[in-house]
Design an enzyme around this catalytic site. Structure first.
Site, PDB file in Angstrom:
ATOM      1  N   ASP A 125       0.858  -1.185   0.000  1.00 34.99           N
ATOM      2  CA  ASP A 125       0.000   0.000   0.000  1.00 34.99           C
ATOM      3  C   ASP A 125       0.892   1.232   0.000  1.00 34.99           C
ATOM      4  O   ASP A 125       1.994   1.215   0.585  1.00 34.99           O
ATOM      5  CB  ASP A 125      -0.909   0.023   1.232  1.00 34.99           C
ATOM      6  N   ASP A 145      -6.993  -1.489  -4.594  1.00 33.69           N
ATOM      7  CA  ASP A 145      -8.059  -1.120  -3.660  1.00 33.69           C
ATOM      8  C   ASP A 145      -8.974  -0.072  -4.275  1.00 33.69           C
ATOM      9  O   ASP A 145     -10.201  -0.153  -4.167  1.00 33.69           O
ATOM     10  CB  ASP A 145      -7.461  -0.569  -2.359  1.00 33.69           C
TER      11      ASP A 145
END
Length: 200
Positions: A125, A145
Site C-alpha cells: 500500500d 483497492d
C-alpha cells in the site's frame, strides 16, 4: 444480444482487468524500489500534505481491515466467489458498462491476490490521503483497492438506476395497456349505442 457483441464486451472486460493488474503491479514495484524500507516515514508529496506516497506492507484486507485474522481468508474467498458468480450470470448478456465495471473489480481483486502470493501474505500500500486541518487520516491503499472500491460504487449505481429504469418502463407499458383497454371499451360502448339507435 448478438453473440459477437457479447464476446466483444467480454474481451473488453478482460482487457480492463489486465490494464488494472498491470498498472497496479507496476506502481507497487516502483514504490518498493524507490521508497524502501517500508514504514520509514519518507513521504513523497503529490498534493501538499493532503495526498502523499508512503510504502506500507499491509497484511490485512483493503484499507488495512481485518489484519491477520481468520475472517480475512473467509472474506477473500467469499468475495472472489461472489464476483465470479455475478460475472458468469452476465457472461453472454449485459451492457458494456456493466462488463467494464466487473473488469475493474476483478482486476483489482487479482492485483491484490498476486501481491499476497508474491509477498507471502501482505500487499503493498502506498497512497495516503489526509486532511491535517481537521485531523482526518484515511487508510493507506493502492490502485487495486481504488479499482475495487470505484467498481463497487459504480455497480451499486448501475443496479440502482437500472431498477428505476425498469420500473419506469413497466409503468409506461402498464399505462399504454390501460389506454388501449379504455379505447376498446369506448369503441364497444359507441358500437352498442349505435346498435340501440338503429333498433329504435
Amino acid at each position: 444480444m448478438k453473440a459477437s457483441r457479447a464476446r466483444l464486451y467480454d474481451a473488453l472486460a478482460l482487457l480492463t482487468a489486465i490494464v488494472v493488474i498491470v498498472l497496479d503491479q507496476w506502481t507497487k514495484a516502483l514504490v518498493v524500489q524507490y521508497l524502501s524500507p517500508p514504514d520509514s516515514g519518507h513521504l513523497v508529496s503529490l498534493i501538499g500534505d493532503y495526498l502523499t506516497l508512503d510504502y506500507v506492507q499491509n497484511s490485512g484486507a483493503a484499507f488495512s481491515m481485518f489484519t491477520n485474522t481468520p475472517l480475512l481468508a473467509i472474506l477473500i474467498v467469499v468475495a472472489i466467489a461472489v464476483i465470479v458468480y455475478l460475472y458468469l450470470r452476465v457472461l453472454n448478456t449485459g451492457s458494456l458498462a456493466l462488463k467494464l465495471i466487473f473488469g475493474m473489480i476483478l482486476g483489482g481483486a487479482a492485483g491484490n491476490l498476486i501481491d499476497r502470493i508474491h509477498h507471502g501474505g501482505y500487499v503493498v500500500d502506498f497512497v495516503f490521503f489526509r486532511i491535517p486541518q481537521i485531523g482526518f487520516q484515511f487508510a493507506v491503499f493502492n490502485l487495486a483497492d481504488a479499482s475495487i472500491s470505484v467498481g463497487v460504487v459504480l455497480l451499486f449505481v448501475y443496479i440502482l438506476f437500472g431498477s428505476w429504469r425498469q420500473t419506469g418502463e413497466h409503468t409506461d407499458e402498464k399505462t399504454e395497456d390501460e389506454h388501449d383497454v379504455a379505447v376498446k371499451q369506448t369503441t364497444n360502448g359507441s358500437g352498442a349505442l349505435r346498435s340501440t339507435e338503429q333498433d329504435v
